[in-house]
Design a protein around this motif. Structure first.
Motif, short mmCIF file in Angstrom:
data_model
loop_
_atom_site.label_atom_id
_atom_site.label_comp_id
_atom_site.label_asym_id
_atom_site.label_seq_id
_atom_site.Cartn_x
_atom_site.Cartn_y
_atom_site.Cartn_z
N SER A 232 -52.63 -38.35 75.57
CA SER A 232 -52.15 -38.85 74.29
C SER A 232 -53.29 -39.58 73.59
O SER A 232 -54.20 -40.09 74.23
CB SER A 232 -50.97 -39.80 74.48
N ARG A 233 -53.21 -39.64 72.29
CA ARG A 233 -54.21 -40.32 71.47
C ARG A 233 -53.68 -41.71 71.14
O ARG A 233 -52.56 -41.86 70.66
CB ARG A 233 -54.48 -39.51 70.21
N ALA A 234 -54.49 -42.72 71.39
CA ALA A 234 -54.11 -44.10 71.11
C ALA A 234 -54.98 -44.67 70.00
O ALA A 234 -56.20 -44.48 69.99
CB ALA A 234 -54.26 -44.95 72.37
N VAL A 235 -54.35 -45.34 69.05
CA VAL A 235 -55.05 -46.05 67.99
C VAL A 235 -54.98 -47.53 68.36
O VAL A 235 -53.90 -48.09 68.48
CB VAL A 235 -54.40 -45.81 66.61
N CYS A 236 -56.15 -48.13 68.57
CA CYS A 236 -56.23 -49.51 69.02
C CYS A 236 -57.06 -50.33 68.03
O CYS A 236 -58.06 -49.84 67.52
CB CYS A 236 -56.89 -49.57 70.39
N ALA A 237 -56.63 -51.57 67.77
CA ALA A 237 -57.35 -52.41 66.82
C ALA A 237 -57.55 -53.81 67.40
O ALA A 237 -56.72 -54.29 68.17
CB ALA A 237 -56.58 -52.51 65.50
N PRO B 223 -79.10 -53.35 78.81
CA PRO B 223 -77.73 -53.59 79.27
C PRO B 223 -76.82 -52.43 78.87
O PRO B 223 -76.90 -51.94 77.74
CB PRO B 223 -77.34 -54.88 78.56
N PRO B 224 -75.97 -51.96 79.79
CA PRO B 224 -75.19 -50.76 79.52
C PRO B 224 -74.03 -50.94 78.54
O PRO B 224 -73.62 -49.99 77.90
CB PRO B 224 -74.68 -50.36 80.90
N ILE B 225 -73.50 -52.16 78.39
CA ILE B 225 -72.34 -52.37 77.52
C ILE B 225 -72.78 -52.36 76.07
O ILE B 225 -73.57 -53.19 75.63
CB ILE B 225 -71.61 -53.68 77.84
N ILE B 226 -72.26 -51.40 75.30
CA ILE B 226 -72.57 -51.27 73.88
C ILE B 226 -71.54 -52.01 73.04
O ILE B 226 -71.85 -52.63 72.04
CB ILE B 226 -72.58 -49.78 73.48
N LEU B 227 -70.29 -51.96 73.48
CA LEU B 227 -69.17 -52.57 72.77
C LEU B 227 -68.16 -53.04 73.80
O LEU B 227 -67.88 -52.32 74.76
CB LEU B 227 -68.51 -51.54 71.84
N GLU B 228 -67.62 -54.24 73.60
CA GLU B 228 -66.59 -54.75 74.50
C GLU B 228 -65.73 -55.74 73.71
O GLU B 228 -66.25 -56.66 73.10
CB GLU B 228 -67.22 -55.42 75.71
N ASP B 229 -64.41 -55.51 73.72
CA ASP B 229 -63.51 -56.39 72.99
C ASP B 229 -62.08 -56.16 73.46
O ASP B 229 -61.80 -55.20 74.17
CB ASP B 229 -63.60 -56.11 71.49
N ASP B 230 -61.19 -57.05 73.03
CA ASP B 230 -59.76 -56.91 73.31
C ASP B 230 -59.10 -56.20 72.13
O ASP B 230 -59.42 -56.50 70.97
CB ASP B 230 -59.11 -58.28 73.52
N PHE B 231 -58.20 -55.27 72.44
CA PHE B 231 -57.54 -54.46 71.43
C PHE B 231 -56.04 -54.44 71.66
O PHE B 231 -55.58 -54.58 72.79
CB PHE B 231 -58.05 -53.00 71.50
N LYS B 232 -55.31 -54.22 70.59
CA LYS B 232 -53.87 -53.99 70.67
C LYS B 232 -53.63 -52.52 70.33
O LYS B 232 -54.20 -52.00 69.37
CB LYS B 232 -53.12 -54.87 69.66
N VAL B 233 -52.79 -51.86 71.14
CA VAL B 233 -52.46 -50.47 70.86
C VAL B 233 -51.51 -50.45 69.66
O VAL B 233 -50.39 -50.94 69.75
CB VAL B 233 -51.80 -49.78 72.09
N GLU B 234 -51.99 -49.94 68.55
CA GLU B 234 -51.21 -49.90 67.31
C GLU B 234 -50.27 -48.70 67.26
O GLU B 234 -49.17 -48.79 66.71
CB GLU B 234 -52.14 -49.87 66.10
N ALA B 235 -50.70 -47.58 67.83
CA ALA B 235 -49.87 -46.36 67.78
C ALA B 235 -50.32 -45.40 68.88
O ALA B 235 -51.47 -45.40 69.29
CB ALA B 235 -50.01 -45.68 66.42
N ILE B 236 -49.36 -44.60 69.33
CA ILE B 236 -49.64 -43.52 70.28
C ILE B 236 -49.30 -42.21 69.58
O ILE B 236 -48.21 -42.07 69.00
CB ILE B 236 -48.79 -43.66 71.56
N ASP B 237 -50.20 -41.27 69.59
CA ASP B 237 -50.03 -39.96 68.95
C ASP B 237 -49.52 -40.07 67.50
O ASP B 237 -48.50 -39.50 67.14
CB ASP B 237 -49.06 -39.09 69.76
N PRO B 238 -50.25 -40.78 66.65
CA PRO B 238 -49.79 -40.98 65.28
C PRO B 238 -49.71 -39.70 64.45
O PRO B 238 -48.96 -39.64 63.49
CB PRO B 238 -50.82 -41.95 64.69
N ASP B 239 -50.48 -38.69 64.84
CA ASP B 239 -50.45 -37.44 64.09
C ASP B 239 -49.47 -36.43 64.68
O ASP B 239 -49.43 -35.28 64.27
CB ASP B 239 -51.86 -36.83 64.01
N ASN B 240 -48.67 -36.88 65.66
CA ASN B 240 -47.63 -36.06 66.32
C ASN B 240 -48.18 -34.82 67.01
O ASN B 240 -47.42 -33.90 67.29
CB ASN B 240 -46.52 -35.67 65.34
#
Length: 116
Positions: free
Chosen positions: A33-38, A9-26
């Motif tokens: 843009s870099r997104a941090v999702c948890a 099966p091709p799916i290795i990981l699948e889950d719901d995430f909330k975007v915690e931050a966009i471009d946290p390192d400026n």
């Protein structure tokens, strides 16, 4: 056996995430843009780059993220050359609003034992 590995099966990981931050390192990249999702329980964090002109997201947005080894539902690997017919076949592309192709550059396991 190699044949079995090619059709897992091709799916290795699948889950719901909330975007915690966009471009946290400026850092600023052109069109990206870099997104941090948890996950809701914070047990898994994904840091990924998005083309925000194509798929605008904001901190606080919720995303359903999947990581797959192939776009083929059977898990069969793609040909090593571009195949435009992928847009006209039944693949995982049909299940998601935004699809990226790339490599996982780093995978880090955190401490999972309490108090350690």
């Amino acid at each position: 056996d190699l044949l079995k590995l090619q059709h897992m099966p091709p799916i290795i990981l699948e889950d719901d995430f909330k975007v915690e931050a966009i471009d946290p390192d400026n850092r600023v990249y052109v069109r990206v843009s870099r997104a941090v999702c948890a996950t809701a329980d914070k047990s898994l964090t994904v840091v990924t780059d998005f083309n925000l002109e194509e798929y605008p997201i904001l901190a606080g947005d919720r995303l359903h993220i999947a990581v797959a080894s192939s776009l083929n539902r059977s898990g069969a690997h793609e040909q090593p050359v571009y195949d435009h017919s992928i847009y006209h076949r039944d693949t995982l592309l049909n299940d998601y609003e935004y699809v990226m192709h790339g490599k996982i550059y780093e995978c880090t396991a955190g401490n999972t034992s309490a108090g350690a």
